[in-house]
Scaffold this active site. Structure first.
Site, PDB file in Angstrom:
ATOM      1  N   CYS A  96      38.473 -58.034  63.996  1.00 13.56           N
ATOM      2  CA  CYS A  96      38.599 -56.778  64.747  1.00 13.56           C
ATOM      3  C   CYS A  96      40.013 -56.255  64.532  1.00 13.56           C
ATOM      4  O   CYS A  96      40.949 -57.025  64.334  1.00 13.56           O
ATOM      5  CB  CYS A  96      38.315 -56.993  66.232  1.00 13.56           C
ATOM      6  SG  CYS A  96      39.406 -58.175  67.035  1.00 13.56           S
ATOM      7  N   ARG A  98      38.339 -55.629  75.828  1.00 11.59           N
ATOM      8  CA  ARG A  98      39.711 -55.852  76.309  1.00 11.59           C
ATOM      9  C   ARG A  98      39.715 -55.871  77.842  1.00 11.59           C
ATOM     10  O   ARG A  98      39.751 -54.829  78.482  1.00 11.59           O
ATOM     11  CB  ARG A  98      40.629 -54.756  75.796  1.00 11.59           C
ATOM     12  CG  ARG A  98      40.673 -54.623  74.273  1.00 11.59           C
ATOM     13  CD  ARG A  98      41.620 -53.491  73.884  1.00 11.59           C
ATOM     14  NE  ARG A  98      41.761 -53.349  72.442  1.00 11.59           N
ATOM     15  CZ  ARG A  98      41.045 -52.507  71.699  1.00 11.59           C
ATOM     16  NH1 ARG A  98      40.114 -51.746  72.271  1.00 11.59           N
ATOM     17  NH2 ARG A  98      41.237 -52.426  70.403  1.00 11.59           N
ATOM     18  N   ASN A 123      45.643 -56.493  63.525  1.00  7.73           N
ATOM     19  CA  ASN A 123      46.824 -55.697  63.854  1.00  7.73           C
ATOM     20  C   ASN A 123      48.053 -56.583  64.048  1.00  7.73           C
ATOM     21  O   ASN A 123      49.077 -56.423  63.382  1.00  7.73           O
ATOM     22  CB  ASN A 123      46.574 -54.878  65.122  1.00  7.73           C
ATOM     23  CG  ASN A 123      45.503 -53.821  64.923  1.00  7.73           C
ATOM     24  OD1 ASN A 123      45.045 -53.588  63.818  1.00  7.73           O
ATOM     25  ND2 ASN A 123      45.104 -53.182  65.999  1.00  7.73           N
ATOM     26  N   ASP A 124      47.971 -57.521  64.997  1.00  8.48           N
ATOM     27  CA  ASP A 124      49.110 -58.393  65.260  1.00  8.48           C
ATOM     28  C   ASP A 124      49.308 -59.418  64.149  1.00  8.48           C
ATOM     29  O   ASP A 124      50.448 -59.758  63.814  1.00  8.48           O
ATOM     30  CB  ASP A 124      48.929 -59.115  66.596  1.00  8.48           C
ATOM     31  CG  ASP A 124      49.534 -58.335  67.761  1.00  8.48           C
ATOM     32  OD1 ASP A 124      50.335 -57.417  67.495  1.00  8.48           O
ATOM     33  OD2 ASP A 124      49.211 -58.633  68.918  1.00  8.48           O
ATOM     34  N   ARG A 179      54.487 -52.657  63.206  1.00 12.91           N
ATOM     35  CA  ARG A 179      53.572 -51.679  62.614  1.00 12.91           C
ATOM     36  C   ARG A 179      53.723 -50.305  63.226  1.00 12.91           C
ATOM     37  O   ARG A 179      53.266 -49.312  62.663  1.00 12.91           O
ATOM     38  CB  ARG A 179      52.126 -52.163  62.767  1.00 12.91           C
ATOM     39  CG  ARG A 179      51.665 -52.349  64.179  1.00 12.91           C
ATOM     40  CD  ARG A 179      50.334 -53.115  64.228  1.00 12.91           C
ATOM     41  NE  ARG A 179      49.924 -53.436  65.574  1.00 12.91           N
ATOM     42  CZ  ARG A 179      49.134 -52.668  66.312  1.00 12.91           C
ATOM     43  NH1 ARG A 179      48.668 -51.548  65.813  1.00 12.91           N
ATOM     44  NH2 ARG A 179      48.802 -53.025  67.530  1.00 12.91           N
ATOM     45  N   HIS A 213      45.509 -40.985  81.847  1.00 10.16           N
ATOM     46  CA  HIS A 213      44.325 -40.404  82.469  1.00 10.16           C
ATOM     47  C   HIS A 213      43.815 -39.200  81.680  1.00 10.16           C
ATOM     48  O   HIS A 213      42.615 -39.037  81.478  1.00 10.16           O
ATOM     49  CB  HIS A 213      44.649 -39.989  83.899  1.00 10.16           C
ATOM     50  CG  HIS A 213      44.722 -41.152  84.841  1.00 10.16           C
ATOM     51  ND1 HIS A 213      45.184 -41.042  86.133  1.00 10.16           N
ATOM     52  CD2 HIS A 213      44.390 -42.455  84.682  1.00 10.16           C
ATOM     53  CE1 HIS A 213      45.115 -42.217  86.721  1.00 10.16           C
ATOM     54  NE2 HIS A 213      44.648 -43.088  85.861  1.00 10.16           N
ATOM     55  N   GLU A 266      45.643 -64.307  65.736  1.00 12.76           N
ATOM     56  CA  GLU A 266      46.645 -63.249  65.593  1.00 12.76           C
ATOM     57  C   GLU A 266      47.990 -63.808  65.143  1.00 12.76           C
ATOM     58  O   GLU A 266      48.867 -63.047  64.729  1.00 12.76           O
ATOM     59  CB  GLU A 266      46.841 -62.522  66.924  1.00 12.76           C
ATOM     60  CG  GLU A 266      45.579 -61.915  67.489  1.00 12.76           C
ATOM     61  CD  GLU A 266      45.754 -61.486  68.930  1.00 12.76           C
ATOM     62  OE1 GLU A 266      46.072 -60.307  69.150  1.00 12.76           O
ATOM     63  OE2 GLU A 266      45.571 -62.333  69.831  1.00 12.76           O
TER      64      GLU A 266
END
Length: 753
Positions: free
Chosen positions: A680, A474, A632-633, A643, A367, A609
């Site tokens: 992405c 997402r 990324n993945d 990573r 938060h 991915e």
């Protein structure tokens, strides 16, 4: 063993208070304490083990065991029953301790005759300082009341031993405050801050532990809780916060709900009734909750712990009459250092004096992080025991881009960062000037620059950056921030809001990517040895198709006759995509049956991915409308290297010929199959890496909103034909990386990276 006498915890606490007040050494008082506890608990043995080192427990005092073993018997955290209590920060109650497979025999203690054991952690500020244990020769299970009494006593012991017998710095394993120091952490909010360290909310010292009048303490507690709630309502009603809507406002309202929690007040009241002061009761409940929650793997639950930390600190200040650190005279460039922080604590600080924030904990979905991004405050988290490394007033640099903290920086480092802040200001001005310019290369090739999103506060960035659309939305974040699964109407309304905000710009919704490190607070937790490669994303969705159909239904209804793009995460094979696509077709048929409009244009794609799908792209022809590479993945799995593991940083190189060769293969295979391909991931948002992607043939990239400006300047200064020849010639290089060569190319060609 006979049951405890009728003295009760209050009498025991009074006896301990008398011992603590005696003019004797800490060791002598500790020796007397174990005798008193053993007598009161009617136990043959009472022992106190304390940490001398971060992972080593030492027997400090005992009644019943061999006194010669004191300061000689040691065990590692996790070793034996005592070590297990310390490792788990949880009580242990065994009728036959020696039969436990975790029992570790220490012959020098002479504990052979003793069968039953009850032990509790000695906690301070949620951290384990040691273990307090009692033993008996007879086999018996200690009662819940006895366990609670020993936990209360352990809290008193913790207050006595801290400082007298334990050097807190020795438990952290840190070397102390010495000269300049670089600390690496996790980048949470972009930006650079050069300022003066301010330790956030120095810990409230609870000096009065044992109550003289329990009823008076109970009334003090209730009054303080009422004052706390009123002060929070006043804080959140401030004019500048009243205008906040959506995610930010929901965070504040959720936080306020914690202050209204009846269970929290009930547990503190029960502790007061056992003989503690109101302050000690609040401290005990906080310690127990924090120790329990620190063992949780669910990131959402751990974030809620930060809110509880904040509430406890505020309540303690109400009880002892201390003000918050934010009301004291602050430097104009304050960099606040905190273990954790709730959203209300961040708002306590005047925005015009707050340069940056450093958190020992912290996460991208916390938060306080969400609020800091909205307020444009540089923030770095997960930096370890930062408070042990500096003092208030120390100069500090927060690098929110690299996720680094420079403590007491050397003059040359300070000067370099001053130049960096000036350059950032200049580049921001250049980004602003380029906002309306198209991302077209020097040789006339248009590159689509999209932004990543996932929460309502991301949506205004679409207009601010003039991005071409949202290339990755997402959807799982909506599920993760709530206390229960969002209803169909709530999901549909949320997706409709996203589409309304985007207007005629495309939004690619990624269906739920849950599992791994993304756990639902209301879902059942499953232990997996390797969660990143486990039951997650499309695998979970196909095994629980009702969940995916529910989300697809919400997306289709939200589109309401408009264009809709959706894609499935972590697809490893064509059959998985076909199965997921069939669920979309099923929901389209449902729309027809109920007379609801279909999307005007529906595009269904796969997120690449998993390396296996890179070998099956041509088989996706006629099935997938598009492919989006999740770099990324993909590269993490490709290199078999986590990573996020700093030890493997050199083995996860995005600009290695191996990685670039894989990406080039994907582009050429997608072109052969006639499937549009985009990318992405972190690569897309870094100008140097984005330059390589464009040279490899990618014509659509999706990145964080803050990266749109820097990548656009790179694109507008690049000649693709030249870059393509340069990079293709190096795909067969035996080098581990061509990063330096790409940097030299950009310099000589005038490419802004």
């Amino acid at each position: 063993m006979p049951e405890r006498g009728a003295t009760g915890p209050r009498v025991l606490l009074r006896r301990l208070r008398e011992v603590m007040a005696q003019p004797a050494s800490a060791q002598v008082r500790l020796d007397r304490i174990v005798k008193i506890i053993a007598a009161d608990m009617v136990a043959e043995v009472c022992s106190i083990y304390l940490k001398r080192q971060p992972q080593v427990l030492e027997l400090f005092a005992t009644e019943g065991l061999n006194p010669d073993a004191v300061h000689k018997t040691t065990m590692r955290v996790g070793e034996g029953l005592i070590g297990d209590i310390a490792a788990n920060a949880a009580a242990l109650n065994l009728a036959d301790a020696q039969a436990s497979p975790k029992f570790a025999y220490k012959p020098e203690t002479g504990e052979d005759p003793y069968q039953s054991l009850m032990g509790v952690p000695i906690l301070r500020d949620g951290r384990v300082l040691g273990v307090l244990a009692v033993q008996n020769q007879t086999r018996r299970h200690y009662t819940d009341e006895e366990v609670e009494a020993l936990e209360t006593v352990a809290m008193v012991v913790a207050e006595m031993v801290t400082g007298d017998l334990i050097d807190p710095a020795s438990l952290s394993g840190e070397e102390g405050r010495i000269g300049p120091r670089l600390v690496k952490g996790l980048a949470l909010c972009d930006g650079v801050a050069i300022g003066t360290a301010v330790l956030h909310e120095p810990r409230v010292e609870v000096h009065s532990l044992i109550a003289e009048d329990p009823e008076a303490e109970r009334m003090r507690l209730l009054r303080a809780v009422d004052e706390l709630r009123a002060s929070l309502e006043e804080l959140f009603a401030r004019a500048e916060l009243g205008a906040m809507k959506g995610e930010h406002r929901e965070i504040l309202e959720t936080y306020l709900m914690f202050a209204e929690d009846k269970g929290w007040l009930r547990r503190m009241t029960e502790a007061v009734e056992q003989g503690l002061t109101a302050e000690a009761a609040a401290e005990r409940v906080h310690n127990e909750t924090r120790a329990r929650m620190l063992r949780q793997t669910d990131p959402y639950l751990r974030e809620r712990l930060h809110d509880l930390d904040d509430l406890t600190n505020r309540l303690l200040r109400k009880l002892v009459g201390e003000e918050t650190a934010a009301v004291y005279a602050l430097p104009d460039d304050a960099v606040v250092i905190a273990r954790a922080m709730g959203p209300a604590e961040l708002l306590d600080y005047p925005r015009d004096k707050l340069a940056g924030v450093v958190l020992e904990d912290g996460s991208p979905t916390a938060h306080v992080t969400i609020l800091a991004r909205a307020l444009d405050i540089p923030m770095v988290g997960r930096v370890g025991e930062m408070a042990d490394l500096l003092r208030t007033g120390d100069p500090v640099i927060v690098d929110g881009e690299a996720g680094e903290i420079h403590l007491r920086p050397a003059p040359d480092v300070l000067e370099a960062f001053r130049a960096k802040t000036k350059l950032r200001a200049q580049r921001r001005a250049a980004f602003a000037r380029a906002r309306t310019l198209p991302p077209v290369t020097r040789d006339g090739v248009r590159i689509a620059l999209n932004m990543n999103a996932g929460l309502p506060f991301d949506l205004p960035h679409l207009a601010e950056t003039n991005a071409d659309g949202i290339g990755l939305f997402r959807t799982e974040l909506q599920y993760m921030i709530g206390s229960e699964m969002p209803r169909l109407n709530a999901q549909s309304a949320f997706y409709r809001e996203v589409l309304d905000t985007a207007g005629d710009k495309p939004v690619v919704f990624r269906t739920l990517d849950l599992g791994g490190d993304k756990l639902l607070p209301y879902g059942r937790q499953l232990h997996e040895d390797n969660p990143a490669l486990g039951w997650r994303a499309i695998r979970m969705a196909l095994d629980r198709p009702a969940l995916l159909r529910y989300q697809i239904r919400a997306l289709l209804e939200a589109a309401g006759g408009r264009a809709l793009w959706l894609m499935f995460p972590m697809v490893a094979d064509v059959t998985e995509f076909d199965a997921a696509r069939a669920l979309v077709d099923h929901e389209l048929g449902r729309l027809d049956r109920f007379g609801k409009p279909r999307p005007a244009d529906l595009k269904v794609g796969a997120m690449l991915e998993v390396p296996s799908l890179a070998m099956r792209i041509r088989a996706m022809a006629g099935r997938a409308d598009f492919i989006s590479v999740g770099s990324n993945d993909l590269l993490q799995f490709y290199f078999a290297a986590d990573r996020g593991n700093p030890r493997l940083a050199g083995r996860y190189e995005r600009l290695s010929p191996a990685a670039l060769g894989l990406l080039r293969h994907i582009v050429t295979e997608a072109e052969a199959a006639g499937i549009p391909v985009s990318l992405c991931g972190e690569m897309a948002g870094r100008p140097l890496e984005a330059m390589a992607l464009v040279a490899l043939g990618f014509r659509a990239l999706s990145m964080p909103a803050a990266a749109i400006g820097p990548v656009k300047l790179m694109v507008r200064s690049l000649t693709i034909a030249t870059a393509e020849r340069f990079i293709l010639d190096r795909l067969t290089s035996p080098a581990a990386t061509i990063r330096r060569e790409l940097e030299e190319f950009a310099f000589h060609e005038g490419v802004i990276v």
